[in-house]
Design a protein around this motif. Structure first.
Motif, PDB file in Angstrom:
ATOM      1  N   ASN A 164       2.242   8.912   7.240  1.00  0.00           N
ATOM      2  CA  ASN A 164       3.398   8.779   6.342  1.00  0.00           C
ATOM      3  C   ASN A 164       3.162   9.486   5.018  1.00  0.00           C
ATOM      4  OD1 ASN A 164       4.885   7.307   8.182  1.00  0.00           O
ATOM      5  ND2 ASN A 164       4.349   5.328   7.323  1.00  0.00           N
ATOM      6  N   LEU A 165       1.948   9.374   4.477  1.00  0.00           N
ATOM      7  CA  LEU A 165       1.651  10.047   3.211  1.00  0.00           C
ATOM      8  C   LEU A 165       1.672  11.566   3.391  1.00  0.00           C
ATOM      9  CD1 LEU A 165       0.947   9.877   0.241  1.00  0.00           C
ATOM     10  CD2 LEU A 165      -1.459   9.693   0.891  1.00  0.00           C
ATOM     11  N   ALA A 166       1.092  12.055   4.485  1.00  0.00           N
ATOM     12  CA  ALA A 166       1.103  13.497   4.758  1.00  0.00           C
ATOM     13  C   ALA A 166       2.540  14.005   4.883  1.00  0.00           C
ATOM     14  CB  ALA A 166       0.306  13.794   6.030  1.00  0.00           C
ATOM     15  N   GLN A 167       3.379  13.238   5.561  1.00  0.00           N
ATOM     16  CA  GLN A 167       4.779  13.635   5.690  1.00  0.00           C
ATOM     17  C   GLN A 167       5.488  13.615   4.343  1.00  0.00           C
ATOM     18  OE1 GLN A 167       6.040  10.807   8.725  1.00  0.00           O
ATOM     19  NE2 GLN A 167       6.175  12.451  10.237  1.00  0.00           N
ATOM     20  N   LEU A 168       5.236  12.579   3.549  1.00  0.00           N
ATOM     21  CA  LEU A 168       5.883  12.481   2.242  1.00  0.00           C
ATOM     22  C   LEU A 168       5.529  13.669   1.359  1.00  0.00           C
ATOM     23  CD1 LEU A 168       7.497  10.746   0.148  1.00  0.00           C
ATOM     24  CD2 LEU A 168       5.276   9.865  -0.578  1.00  0.00           C
ATOM     25  N   LEU A 169       4.264  14.056   1.349  1.00  0.00           N
ATOM     26  CA  LEU A 169       3.821  15.136   0.473  1.00  0.00           C
ATOM     27  C   LEU A 169       4.434  16.483   0.841  1.00  0.00           C
ATOM     28  CD1 LEU A 169       0.049  14.239   0.086  1.00  0.00           C
ATOM     29  CD2 LEU A 169       1.875  13.952  -1.606  1.00  0.00           C
ATOM     30  N   ASN A 170       4.775  16.667   2.106  1.00  0.00           N
ATOM     31  CA  ASN A 170       5.235  17.974   2.560  1.00  0.00           C
ATOM     32  C   ASN A 170       6.655  17.983   3.125  1.00  0.00           C
ATOM     33  OD1 ASN A 170       2.879  19.601   1.993  1.00  0.00           O
ATOM     34  ND2 ASN A 170       1.863  18.289   3.464  1.00  0.00           N
ATOM     35  N   CYS A 171       7.352  16.878   3.030  1.00  0.00           N
ATOM     36  CA  CYS A 171       8.710  16.792   3.570  1.00  0.00           C
ATOM     37  C   CYS A 171       9.641  17.755   2.837  1.00  0.00           C
ATOM     38  CB  CYS A 171       9.240  15.363   3.449  1.00  0.00           C
ATOM     39  SG  CYS A 171      10.887  15.151   4.171  1.00  0.00           S
ATOM     40  N   GLU A 172      10.473  18.425   3.606  1.00  0.00           N
ATOM     41  CA  GLU A 172      11.410  19.398   3.050  1.00  0.00           C
ATOM     42  C   GLU A 172      12.710  18.769   2.586  1.00  0.00           C
ATOM     43  OE1 GLU A 172      11.731  22.141   6.283  1.00  0.00           O
ATOM     44  OE2 GLU A 172       9.610  22.656   6.174  1.00  0.00           O
ATOM     45  N   ALA A 213       2.456   9.491  -5.581  1.00  0.00           N
ATOM     46  CA  ALA A 213       2.821  10.856  -5.173  1.00  0.00           C
ATOM     47  C   ALA A 213       4.048  11.345  -5.929  1.00  0.00           C
ATOM     48  CB  ALA A 213       3.075  10.898  -3.669  1.00  0.00           C
ATOM     49  N   LEU A 214       5.071  10.514  -6.029  1.00  0.00           N
ATOM     50  CA  LEU A 214       6.308  10.925  -6.679  1.00  0.00           C
ATOM     51  C   LEU A 214       6.130  11.131  -8.183  1.00  0.00           C
ATOM     52  CD1 LEU A 214       8.853   8.688  -4.738  1.00  0.00           C
ATOM     53  CD2 LEU A 214       8.360  11.119  -4.389  1.00  0.00           C
ATOM     54  N   LEU A 215       5.158  10.415  -8.777  1.00  0.00           N
ATOM     55  CA  LEU A 215       4.882  10.576 -10.206  1.00  0.00           C
ATOM     56  C   LEU A 215       3.847  11.653 -10.485  1.00  0.00           C
ATOM     57  CD1 LEU A 215       4.758   6.813 -11.263  1.00  0.00           C
ATOM     58  CD2 LEU A 215       6.550   8.481 -11.815  1.00  0.00           C
ATOM     59  N   HIS A 230       0.828  -1.200   0.000  1.00  0.00           N
ATOM     60  CA  HIS A 230       0.000   0.000   0.000  1.00  0.00           C
ATOM     61  C   HIS A 230       0.869   1.260   0.000  1.00  0.00           C
ATOM     62  CE1 HIS A 230      -2.567  -3.181   1.576  1.00  0.00           C
ATOM     63  NE2 HIS A 230      -3.601  -2.490   1.128  1.00  0.00           N
ATOM     64  N   TRP A 231       1.895   1.231   0.833  1.00  0.00           N
ATOM     65  CA  TRP A 231       2.790   2.376   0.929  1.00  0.00           C
ATOM     66  C   TRP A 231       3.511   2.607  -0.399  1.00  0.00           C
ATOM     67  CZ3 TRP A 231       3.764   6.831   2.563  1.00  0.00           C
ATOM     68  CH2 TRP A 231       5.036   7.389   2.505  1.00  0.00           C
ATOM     69  N   GLU A 232       4.004   1.547  -1.011  1.00  0.00           N
ATOM     70  CA  GLU A 232       4.713   1.689  -2.282  1.00  0.00           C
ATOM     71  C   GLU A 232       3.793   2.264  -3.361  1.00  0.00           C
ATOM     72  OE1 GLU A 232       7.944   1.439  -2.901  1.00  0.00           O
ATOM     73  OE2 GLU A 232       8.300   0.916  -0.816  1.00  0.00           O
ATOM     74  N   PHE A 233       2.529   1.824  -3.380  1.00  0.00           N
ATOM     75  CA  PHE A 233       1.568   2.352  -4.346  1.00  0.00           C
ATOM     76  C   PHE A 233       1.358   3.854  -4.137  1.00  0.00           C
ATOM     77  CE2 PHE A 233      -2.903   3.602  -4.929  1.00  0.00           C
ATOM     78  CZ  PHE A 233      -2.963   3.557  -6.320  1.00  0.00           C
ATOM     79  N   LEU A 234       1.095   4.251  -2.888  1.00  0.00           N
ATOM     80  CA  LEU A 234       0.852   5.667  -2.596  1.00  0.00           C
ATOM     81  C   LEU A 234       2.102   6.508  -2.851  1.00  0.00           C
ATOM     82  CD1 LEU A 234      -1.298   5.296   0.627  1.00  0.00           C
ATOM     83  CD2 LEU A 234      -2.069   6.179  -1.589  1.00  0.00           C
TER      84      LEU A 234
END
Length: 182
Positions: A39-47, A14-16, A6-10
């Motif tokens: 984790n998804l929220a962090q990934l989207l906004n990580c600096e 996001a990265l694409l 699930h994480w790899e899919f999300l």
């Protein structure tokens, strides 16, 4: 991570740049849903992402973890999510981002939204904002309006107890939840 697929899919979505505007995380593992949403929220906004993963140390990642990030809203009610909470969420999404590129909203236990709140949520789902992601976590997706489910991408997973003792405790928790809802 418990739900690596699930994480790899999300993460790859996001990265694409192919992320949906809304997801319904459904299944019996409430903690797993919340962890994946974080984790998804962090990934989207990580600096300072490292190898496509959130660093967990920057201001954005820490703000997401502590639920104090100005571009994120966490709705977590145990009894009922009222229409006022969804109206506040719509107002939050109408503003531009303060600190990050994405606005994120996580509604935990989305199945406890009352009918008016679910109807108000449809407005957000029908007119998605650019760079905004809505995550609905629920153990009971059947309690959500069909129109909500049709406008969001559902990701399902289930955790099964490893011991009979844990299974009976979970059954007792479900019975107590059912009594409190009805």
């Amino acid at each position: 991570m418990r739900y690596k697929t699930h994480w790899e899919f999300l993460k790859s979505s996001a990265l694409l740049g192919k992320l949906s505007h809304a997801y319904v995380f459904s299944g019996n593992d409430e903690m797993g849903q919340q962890l994946l949403a974080l984790n998804l929220a962090q990934l989207l906004n990580c600096e300072s992402r490292k190898d496509g993963e959130p660093c967990g140390k920057c201001i954005s990642c820490k703000g997401m973890k502590e639920r104090t990030h100005p571009d994120a809203v966490w709705i977590s009610e145990t009894r009922e999510i009222p229409i006022g909470a969804i109206r506040n969420l719509r107002n939050h999404f109408s503003l531009s981002s303060w600190q990050s590129s994405f606005k994120v909203a996580v509604i935990e236990r989305a199945h406890v939204m009352n009918t008016e709140a679910q109807s108000a949520l449809l407005k957000l789902l029908e007119e998605p904002k650019r760079n905004a992601v809505l995550l609905l976590c629920t153990q009971y997706p059947d309690l959500l309006l069909d129109t909500i489910l049709s406008r969001a991408q559902e990701i399902r997973w289930y955790a099964f107890p490893t011991t009979p003792e844990k299974s009976s405790k979970d059954t007792e928790k479900l019975a107590a939840l059912k009594d409190s809802l009805f």
